[in-house]
Design an enzyme around this catalytic site. Structure first.
Site, short mmCIF file in Angstrom:
data_model
loop_
_atom_site.label_atom_id
_atom_site.label_comp_id
_atom_site.label_asym_id
_atom_site.label_seq_id
_atom_site.Cartn_x
_atom_site.Cartn_y
_atom_site.Cartn_z
N ASP A 195 42.39 0.62 17.42
CA ASP A 195 42.97 1.43 16.35
C ASP A 195 43.75 2.65 16.82
O ASP A 195 43.53 3.76 16.37
CB ASP A 195 41.86 1.89 15.38
CG ASP A 195 42.45 2.44 14.09
OD1 ASP A 195 43.58 2.06 13.76
OD2 ASP A 195 41.78 3.26 13.44
N CYS B 166 44.60 -13.79 -1.32
CA CYS B 166 43.99 -13.08 -2.46
C CYS B 166 44.21 -13.79 -3.79
O CYS B 166 43.72 -13.32 -4.83
CB CYS B 166 44.57 -11.67 -2.55
SG CYS B 166 44.09 -10.61 -1.19
N CYS C 112 44.62 -12.19 -7.75
CA CYS C 112 43.96 -10.89 -7.90
C CYS C 112 44.93 -9.74 -7.57
O CYS C 112 45.71 -9.81 -6.62
CB CYS C 112 42.75 -10.82 -6.97
SG CYS C 112 41.88 -9.25 -7.04
N CYS D 157 43.06 -4.23 -6.48
CA CYS D 157 43.23 -3.04 -5.63
C CYS D 157 44.52 -2.31 -5.97
O CYS D 157 44.57 -1.07 -5.94
CB CYS D 157 43.21 -3.42 -4.15
SG CYS D 157 44.38 -4.71 -3.70
N CYS E 113 44.35 1.73 -7.28
CA CYS E 113 44.76 2.82 -6.39
C CYS E 113 45.21 4.02 -7.23
O CYS E 113 46.17 3.92 -8.01
CB CYS E 113 45.89 2.37 -5.47
SG CYS E 113 46.53 3.74 -4.49
N CYS F 77 49.22 7.62 0.11
CA CYS F 77 47.84 7.13 0.31
C CYS F 77 46.91 8.30 0.64
O CYS F 77 47.17 9.10 1.55
CB CYS F 77 47.83 6.10 1.42
SG CYS F 77 46.18 5.54 1.83
N CYS G 66 39.74 7.40 1.95
CA CYS G 66 39.60 6.87 0.59
C CYS G 66 39.21 5.40 0.72
O CYS G 66 39.79 4.67 1.52
CB CYS G 66 40.94 7.00 -0.14
SG CYS G 66 41.04 6.07 -1.68
N CYS H 62 40.36 1.19 -2.81
CA CYS H 62 40.91 -0.18 -2.86
C CYS H 62 39.97 -1.19 -2.21
O CYS H 62 40.01 -2.38 -2.55
CB CYS H 62 42.31 -0.24 -2.24
SG CYS H 62 42.45 0.44 -0.59
N CYS I 65 37.34 -4.32 -4.47
CA CYS I 65 37.75 -5.68 -4.08
C CYS I 65 36.62 -6.69 -4.33
O CYS I 65 35.52 -6.54 -3.81
CB CYS I 65 38.13 -5.67 -2.60
SG CYS I 65 38.54 -7.28 -1.96
S1 SF4 Z 1 41.20 -6.49 -4.60
FE1 SF4 Z 1 40.77 -7.68 -2.73
S2 SF4 Z 1 41.03 -9.82 -3.33
FE2 SF4 Z 1 41.98 -8.57 -4.91
S3 SF4 Z 1 44.14 -8.42 -4.28
FE3 SF4 Z 1 43.11 -6.64 -3.45
S4 SF4 Z 1 42.52 -7.24 -1.39
FE4 SF4 Z 1 42.98 -9.12 -2.49
S1 SF4 Z 2 43.06 4.06 0.47
FE1 SF4 Z 2 43.01 4.93 -1.62
S2 SF4 Z 2 45.00 5.89 -1.89
FE2 SF4 Z 2 45.18 4.53 -0.09
S3 SF4 Z 2 45.89 2.61 -0.93
FE3 SF4 Z 2 43.67 2.47 -0.97
S4 SF4 Z 2 43.09 3.21 -3.01
FE4 SF4 Z 2 45.19 3.83 -2.65
#
Ligand code: SF4
Ligand code: SF4
Length: 411
Positions: A146, A200, A203, A206, A210, A226, A253, A256, A260
């Site tokens: 990373d 996915c 769906c 996420c 956000c 973000c 954060c 998202c 899921c």
């Molecule tokens: S919530 Fe999870 S399964 Fe749904 S679109 Fe986002 S990453 Fe894909």
């Molecule tokens: S980490 Fe938080 S702000 Fe960033 S994309 Fe995911 S939900 Fe949105």
């Protein structure tokens, strides 16, 4: 050696990696990743990585070509380490405001933990190569965890470790997206794994969850919006329009990932197998990622404003939170206090506005006072407007006073 030496080597490496604590191990070849390169170049051109100076077109070329990192590379080993542990995520109660920290940062710095494991695995790879060839120098490796020097998600996808979730994290069937990704590039020729045919589907949970609209299209993140980026990497003032959307998130954060459905299924399954939850066998194995008492998942906010540089370094020693630096973390604390709306924070914020050495923190304390309102906040802002010399802080004070005037008008 088995009939297929590439498969035999891959099996030995997989066993060694699992013994070292890696939860997922997959292998891909060392060919370039052109789609990942195009995606990075497009997003750099659109400004989505603004403020992350290390994300350049040149960086895209190198990070998507394993042989630019190790010229004689033949294989890349993609590794996943599950990090999710359990802790109360938000301890805020009236009169005692708390923040929230992204769960990957509750424990020790994963870079240190994973790097130590990668080094041991690299040594094992070198032994395998040396045993086979009789050359002690065979089996060169490069390790990555990373740092943005290798496109970890593209490698994970091609190796079949998981698929690109629309939230831009890699999703896996067994561990969801709660994974630290890392890689070893090696000159060893290993049998590659196939990519998996999963996605996915329809769906979009996420994307709609956000709070800042940072997922601008499936698998496309505008980092500038973000909260993870804003609270950790961003060094300056947080854009005014985004502050009210950040709630009490002070470092990273998880929203998202928390919403899921794949992660929900995985978490239920792991709990049933005693692999998740306080005191479970899984959390004993992941003890280094369990919330540290000095960091916590949901720390009290007011004491954080008392930290000086030495205190910050001491409290967050070996924690990923050091990355935000003291002024970044205290800036985030001010935003969280402004959003929580608890007047108990006013006297402490007024002191920060008066005596905090970092202009960035003073400015965000002013904003928080404007959000909280009341006569003590107003008095502190008026006094600071006379005393303050830094133009950016004066701008924040002016904005905060305007907020107070709006509040007075609307009563
Ligand atoms: S919530 Fe999870 S399964 Fe749904 S679109 Fe986002 S990453 Fe894909
Ligand atoms: S980490 Fe938080 S702000 Fe960033 S994309 Fe995911 S939900 Fe949105």
């Amino acid at each position: 050696m088995e009939a297929n030496p590439r498969a035999a080597r891959a099996r030995l490496i997989r066993e060694a990696a699992e013994a070292l604590g890696f939860d997922l191990v997959r292998i891909t070849n060392a060919e370039p990743l052109p789609a990942a390169r195009r995606a990075i170049e497009e997003r750099v051109a659109l400004g989505f990585f603004e403020g992350m100076d290390w994300f350049t077109a040149e960086r895209a070329a190198v990070s998507t070509d394993p042989r630019a990192l190790l010229p004689t590379a033949q294989s890349v080993i993609a590794l996943g380490t599950f990090y999710l542990t359990d802790a109360p995520r938000d301890l805020t109660v009236p009169g005692d405001p708390h923040g929230q920290i992204s769960c990957y940062a509750w424990g020790d710095d994963y870079h240190d933990v994973i790097k130590a494991r990668l080094r041991q695995l690299a040594a094992r790879i070198q032994r395998i190569a040396a045993d086979e060839s009789g050359d002690d120098l065979a089996g060169a490796t490069r390790i990555f965890v990373d740092t943005g020097r290798m496109v970890d998600r593209a490698v994970a996808e091609r190796s079949g470790l998981g698929w690109f979730g629309k939230h831009t994290n890699i999703l896996t069937r067994d561990w969801g997206s709660w994974l630290f990704l890392s890689e070893i590039v090696t000159t060893l020729d290993l049998e590659p794994d196939a990519a998996i045919a999963a996605n996915c589907g329809h769906c979009t949970t996420c994307i709609t969850a956000c709070p800042t609209g940072a997922i601008v299209a499936p698998q496309v993140l505008d980092a500038r919006r973000c909260i993870s980026y804003l609270t950790i990497e961003h060094r300056g003032a947080i854009p005014l329009e985004l502050r009210p959307l950040m709630g009490n998130l002070i470092y990273g954060c998880d929203i998202c990932q928390q919403v899921c459905p794949v992660n929900h299924i995985v978490e239920r399954r792991l709990r049933a197998r005693d692999a998740l939850g306080p005191g479970s066998a899984g959390e004993t194995r992941r003890a280094m990622f369990v919330a540290r008492p000095d960091v916590g998942a949901s720390p009290a906010l007011l004491p954080l404003l008392d930290l000086d540089e030495a205190g910050f370094r001491e409290q967050f020693r070996h924690s990923p939170i050091l990355r935000a630096k003291r002024r970044g973390l205290l800036r985030n604390v001010c935003v969280a206090l402004g959003n929580l709306g608890d007047a108990v924070a006013v006297p402490r914020l007024a002191r920060t506005l008066r005596s905090e050495p970092e202009a960035l923190v003073r400015g965000h304390a002013a904003w928080a006072l404007g959000m909280l309102g009341g006569p003590v906040a107003e008095e502190a802002l008026m006094a600071a407007s006379v005393r303050e010399a830094v133009p950016e802080v004066l701008g924040e004070i002016g904005f905060a006073l305007a907020l107070l005037a709006d509040q007075a008008e609307s009563v």
